[in-house]
Design a protein around this motif. Structure first.
Motif, PDB file in Angstrom:
ATOM      1  N   LEU A  54       0.823  -1.203   0.000  1.00  0.00           N
ATOM      2  CA  LEU A  54       0.000   0.000   0.000  1.00  0.00           C
ATOM      3  C   LEU A  54       0.862   1.261   0.000  1.00  0.00           C
ATOM      4  CD1 LEU A  54      -2.868  -1.110   2.394  1.00  0.00           C
ATOM      5  CD2 LEU A  54      -3.016  -0.703  -0.067  1.00  0.00           C
ATOM      6  N   SER A  55       2.006   1.221   0.653  1.00  0.00           N
ATOM      7  CA  SER A  55       2.932   2.370   0.620  1.00  0.00           C
ATOM      8  C   SER A  55       3.357   2.684  -0.799  1.00  0.00           C
ATOM      9  CB  SER A  55       4.183   2.097   1.458  1.00  0.00           C
ATOM     10  OG  SER A  55       3.883   2.081   2.808  1.00  0.00           O
ATOM     11  N   GLN A  56       3.650   1.644  -1.573  1.00  0.00           N
ATOM     12  CA  GLN A  56       4.075   1.848  -2.966  1.00  0.00           C
ATOM     13  C   GLN A  56       2.916   2.333  -3.829  1.00  0.00           C
ATOM     14  OE1 GLN A  56       5.662  -2.098  -3.421  1.00  0.00           O
ATOM     15  NE2 GLN A  56       7.771  -1.393  -3.109  1.00  0.00           N
ATOM     16  N   LEU A  57       1.698   1.822  -3.581  1.00  0.00           N
ATOM     17  CA  LEU A  57       0.529   2.292  -4.329  1.00  0.00           C
ATOM     18  C   LEU A  57       0.273   3.772  -4.059  1.00  0.00           C
ATOM     19  CD1 LEU A  57      -1.931   1.762  -6.163  1.00  0.00           C
ATOM     20  CD2 LEU A  57      -3.179   1.068  -4.080  1.00  0.00           C
ATOM     21  N   ALA A  58       0.443   4.204  -2.826  1.00  0.00           N
ATOM     22  CA  ALA A  58       0.206   5.599  -2.456  1.00  0.00           C
ATOM     23  C   ALA A  58       1.144   6.558  -3.199  1.00  0.00           C
ATOM     24  CB  ALA A  58       0.362   5.784  -0.944  1.00  0.00           C
ATOM     25  N   LYS A  59       2.266   6.048  -3.680  1.00  0.00           N
ATOM     26  CA  LYS A  59       3.224   6.875  -4.430  1.00  0.00           C
ATOM     27  C   LYS A  59       2.821   7.043  -5.894  1.00  0.00           C
ATOM     28  CE  LYS A  59       7.068   5.647  -1.456  1.00  0.00           C
ATOM     29  NZ  LYS A  59       8.307   4.876  -1.327  1.00  0.00           N
ATOM     30  N   HIS A  60       1.652   6.504  -6.264  1.00  0.00           N
ATOM     31  CA  HIS A  60       1.154   6.604  -7.638  1.00  0.00           C
ATOM     32  C   HIS A  60      -0.210   7.290  -7.649  1.00  0.00           C
ATOM     33  CE1 HIS A  60       4.164   4.178  -9.787  1.00  0.00           C
ATOM     34  NE2 HIS A  60       4.292   3.541  -8.636  1.00  0.00           N
ATOM     35  N   PRO A  61      -0.248   8.593  -7.370  1.00  0.00           N
ATOM     36  CA  PRO A  61      -1.539   9.297  -7.317  1.00  0.00           C
ATOM     37  C   PRO A  61      -2.235   9.395  -8.671  1.00  0.00           C
ATOM     38  CG  PRO A  61       0.263  10.855  -7.147  1.00  0.00           C
ATOM     39  CD  PRO A  61       0.882   9.476  -7.095  1.00  0.00           C
ATOM     40  N   GLU A  62      -1.539   9.050  -9.741  1.00  0.00           N
ATOM     41  CA  GLU A  62      -2.140   9.103 -11.075  1.00  0.00           C
ATOM     42  C   GLU A  62      -3.060   7.908 -11.349  1.00  0.00           C
ATOM     43  OE1 GLU A  62       1.417   6.420 -11.620  1.00  0.00           O
ATOM     44  OE2 GLU A  62       0.963   8.180 -10.409  1.00  0.00           O
ATOM     45  N   LEU A  63      -2.987   6.869 -10.520  1.00  0.00           N
ATOM     46  CA  LEU A  63      -3.782   5.659 -10.751  1.00  0.00           C
ATOM     47  C   LEU A  63      -5.218   5.830 -10.265  1.00  0.00           C
ATOM     48  CD1 LEU A  63      -1.196   2.909  -9.710  1.00  0.00           C
ATOM     49  CD2 LEU A  63      -1.763   3.713 -12.022  1.00  0.00           C
ATOM     50  N   GLU A  64      -6.153   5.320 -11.049  1.00  0.00           N
ATOM     51  CA  GLU A  64      -7.573   5.310 -10.676  1.00  0.00           C
ATOM     52  C   GLU A  64      -7.804   4.196  -9.661  1.00  0.00           C
ATOM     53  OE1 GLU A  64     -10.332   7.061 -11.718  1.00  0.00           O
ATOM     54  OE2 GLU A  64      -9.203   8.371 -13.054  1.00  0.00           O
ATOM     55  N   ILE A  65      -8.487   4.533  -8.583  1.00  0.00           N
ATOM     56  CA  ILE A  65      -8.815   3.552  -7.551  1.00  0.00           C
ATOM     57  C   ILE A  65     -10.330   3.532  -7.388  1.00  0.00           C
ATOM     58  CG2 ILE A  65      -8.577   2.925  -5.121  1.00  0.00           C
ATOM     59  CD1 ILE A  65      -5.856   4.307  -5.121  1.00  0.00           C
ATOM     60  N   SER A 109     -11.072  -5.115 -16.348  1.00  0.00           N
ATOM     61  CA  SER A 109     -11.031  -4.462 -17.662  1.00  0.00           C
ATOM     62  C   SER A 109      -9.965  -3.367 -17.746  1.00  0.00           C
ATOM     63  CB  SER A 109     -12.399  -3.862 -17.991  1.00  0.00           C
ATOM     64  OG  SER A 109     -12.653  -2.744 -17.166  1.00  0.00           O
ATOM     65  N   GLY A 110      -9.340  -3.032 -16.612  1.00  0.00           N
ATOM     66  CA  GLY A 110      -8.299  -2.001 -16.615  1.00  0.00           C
ATOM     67  C   GLY A 110      -8.824  -0.586 -16.449  1.00  0.00           C
ATOM     68  N   LYS A 111     -10.118  -0.423 -16.167  1.00  0.00           N
ATOM     69  CA  LYS A 111     -10.676   0.917 -15.978  1.00  0.00           C
ATOM     70  C   LYS A 111     -10.235   1.526 -14.644  1.00  0.00           C
ATOM     71  CE  LYS A 111     -14.531   0.374 -19.040  1.00  0.00           C
ATOM     72  NZ  LYS A 111     -15.874  -0.111 -19.183  1.00  0.00           N
ATOM     73  N   ILE A 112      -9.913   0.676 -13.687  1.00  0.00           N
ATOM     74  CA  ILE A 112      -9.311   1.130 -12.432  1.00  0.00           C
ATOM     75  C   ILE A 112      -8.053   0.302 -12.205  1.00  0.00           C
ATOM     76  CG2 ILE A 112     -11.470   1.949 -11.386  1.00  0.00           C
ATOM     77  CD1 ILE A 112     -11.508  -0.642  -9.706  1.00  0.00           C
ATOM     78  N   ALA A 113      -7.137   0.818 -11.402  1.00  0.00           N
ATOM     79  CA  ALA A 113      -5.872   0.128 -11.156  1.00  0.00           C
ATOM     80  C   ALA A 113      -5.904  -0.713  -9.888  1.00  0.00           C
ATOM     81  CB  ALA A 113      -4.734   1.139 -11.063  1.00  0.00           C
ATOM     82  N   ALA A 114      -6.774  -0.332  -8.931  1.00  0.00           N
ATOM     83  CA  ALA A 114      -6.809  -1.045  -7.649  1.00  0.00           C
ATOM     84  C   ALA A 114      -8.193  -0.900  -7.035  1.00  0.00           C
ATOM     85  CB  ALA A 114      -5.758  -0.481  -6.702  1.00  0.00           C
ATOM     86  N   THR A 115      -8.508  -1.843  -6.146  1.00  0.00           N
ATOM     87  CA  THR A 115      -9.770  -1.790  -5.417  1.00  0.00           C
ATOM     88  C   THR A 115      -9.605  -2.448  -4.054  1.00  0.00           C
ATOM     89  OG1 THR A 115     -12.162  -2.178  -5.551  1.00  0.00           O
ATOM     90  CG2 THR A 115     -10.750  -3.983  -6.270  1.00  0.00           C
ATOM     91  N   ASP A 116     -10.550  -2.123  -3.161  1.00  0.00           N
ATOM     92  CA  ASP A 116     -10.582  -2.818  -1.879  1.00  0.00           C
ATOM     93  C   ASP A 116     -11.216  -4.182  -2.097  1.00  0.00           C
ATOM     94  OD1 ASP A 116     -13.690  -2.405  -0.511  1.00  0.00           O
ATOM     95  OD2 ASP A 116     -13.126  -1.110  -2.172  1.00  0.00           O
ATOM     96  N   LEU A 117     -10.829  -5.124  -1.282  1.00  0.00           N
ATOM     97  CA  LEU A 117     -11.401  -6.459  -1.337  1.00  0.00           C
ATOM     98  C   LEU A 117     -11.305  -7.089   0.032  1.00  0.00           C
ATOM     99  CD1 LEU A 117      -8.454  -8.186  -1.704  1.00  0.00           C
ATOM    100  CD2 LEU A 117      -8.854  -7.462  -4.026  1.00  0.00           C
ATOM    101  N   TYR A 118     -11.885  -8.253   0.159  1.00  0.00           N
ATOM    102  CA  TYR A 118     -11.769  -9.032   1.393  1.00  0.00           C
ATOM    103  C   TYR A 118     -10.728 -10.117   1.149  1.00  0.00           C
ATOM    104  CZ  TYR A 118     -16.134  -6.721   2.551  1.00  0.00           C
ATOM    105  OH  TYR A 118     -17.085  -5.785   2.792  1.00  0.00           O
ATOM    106  N   SER A 119      -9.944 -10.408   2.160  1.00  0.00           N
ATOM    107  CA  SER A 119      -8.818 -11.329   1.982  1.00  0.00           C
ATOM    108  C   SER A 119      -9.233 -12.731   1.566  1.00  0.00           C
ATOM    109  CB  SER A 119      -7.977 -11.380   3.267  1.00  0.00           C
ATOM    110  OG  SER A 119      -8.754 -11.847   4.347  1.00  0.00           O
ATOM    111  N   THR A 120     -10.513 -13.085   1.712  1.00  0.00           N
ATOM    112  CA  THR A 120     -10.971 -14.419   1.313  1.00  0.00           C
ATOM    113  C   THR A 120     -11.774 -14.415   0.017  1.00  0.00           C
ATOM    114  OG1 THR A 120     -12.972 -14.196   2.646  1.00  0.00           O
ATOM    115  CG2 THR A 120     -11.066 -15.240   3.708  1.00  0.00           C
ATOM    116  N   ASP A 121     -11.850 -13.277  -0.682  1.00  0.00           N
ATOM    117  CA  ASP A 121     -12.636 -13.194  -1.918  1.00  0.00           C
ATOM    118  C   ASP A 121     -12.140 -14.200  -2.957  1.00  0.00           C
ATOM    119  OD1 ASP A 121     -14.302 -11.212  -1.035  1.00  0.00           O
ATOM    120  OD2 ASP A 121     -13.387  -9.604  -2.207  1.00  0.00           O
ATOM    121  N   PRO A 122     -13.039 -14.979  -3.535  1.00  0.00           N
ATOM    122  CA  PRO A 122     -12.623 -15.912  -4.585  1.00  0.00           C
ATOM    123  C   PRO A 122     -12.112 -15.195  -5.839  1.00  0.00           C
ATOM    124  CG  PRO A 122     -15.016 -15.979  -4.274  1.00  0.00           C
ATOM    125  CD  PRO A 122     -14.449 -15.097  -3.207  1.00  0.00           C
TER     126      PRO A 122
END
Length: 184
Positions: free
Chosen positions: A70-81, A122-135
């Motif tokens: 997450l620290s590395q993701l935070a360094k990419h403010p250009e990414l859609e979340i 589809s690549g419309k966003i770069a990251a999302t929240d999820l649950y650690s057990t999501d299939p």
């Protein structure tokens, strides 16, 4: 709704995650057992699994950008979340990540959980929240980013019960525990 039903003794048992209890229902209470007892409730031991919040990215994108945490993701403010609306509101969700990691709101949008997975695939966003057990993690070959600053609370599943229920069933608990230990 179930929490309130347990609190007013309309139901006897309520399964919930410890993170939800501490962060959302008891508003940051550190000593869960004491706080529950003050509310006339008790918490049984963990049910044996955890389902914490996490963040995921498509594996090729994470590798190309060198993002593993997450620290590395935070360094990419250009990414859609894309984040679920619940995650955006929860104290232990987006507000905590903004505070701990310094994320910006500039390229963040709220969406339904399933739509977020489709947008991620589809690549419309770069990251999302999820649950650690999501299939979907395995099905979509997602990388779960490390919470390297430990922003997310531990969230093990347990059962909360009203003290009145425990009083009525107090003789059954020791007997059932003894039988369970013998089966192991």
């Amino acid at each position: 709704m179930l929490w309130e039903a347990l609190r007013v003794r309309q139901i006897d048992v309520y399964p919930e995650y410890t993170g939800t209890i501490s962060e959302e229902l008891l508003r940051g209470e550190a000593d869960l057992a004491a706080a529950l007892e003050r509310n006339g409730m008790r918490m049984a031991g963990p049910l044996g699994f955890e389902d914490t919040y996490a963040f995921g990215m498509r594996r090729p994108d994470a590798a190309r950008l060198g993002i593993r945490s997450l620290s590395q993701l935070a360094k990419h403010p250009e990414l859609e979340i894309g984040l679920t609306n619940e995650f955006l509101r929860r104290r232990d969700g987006w507000p905590r990540l903004r505070q701990v990691y310094g994320f910006s709101d500039a390229r963040v949008r709220g969406m339904d959980h399933q739509l977020a997975y489709r947008a991620l695939r589809s690549g419309k966003i770069a990251a999302t929240d999820l649950y650690s057990t999501d299939p979907e993690i395995q099905a979509a070959d997602l990388v779960v980013l490390e919470d390297d600053r430990r922003a997310f609370p531990a969230t093990t599943q347990c059962c909360c019960t009203g003290q009145s229920c425990l009083n009525r069933l107090s003789m059954l608990w020791p007997a059932s525990r003894a039988r369970f230990r013998r089966r192991r």
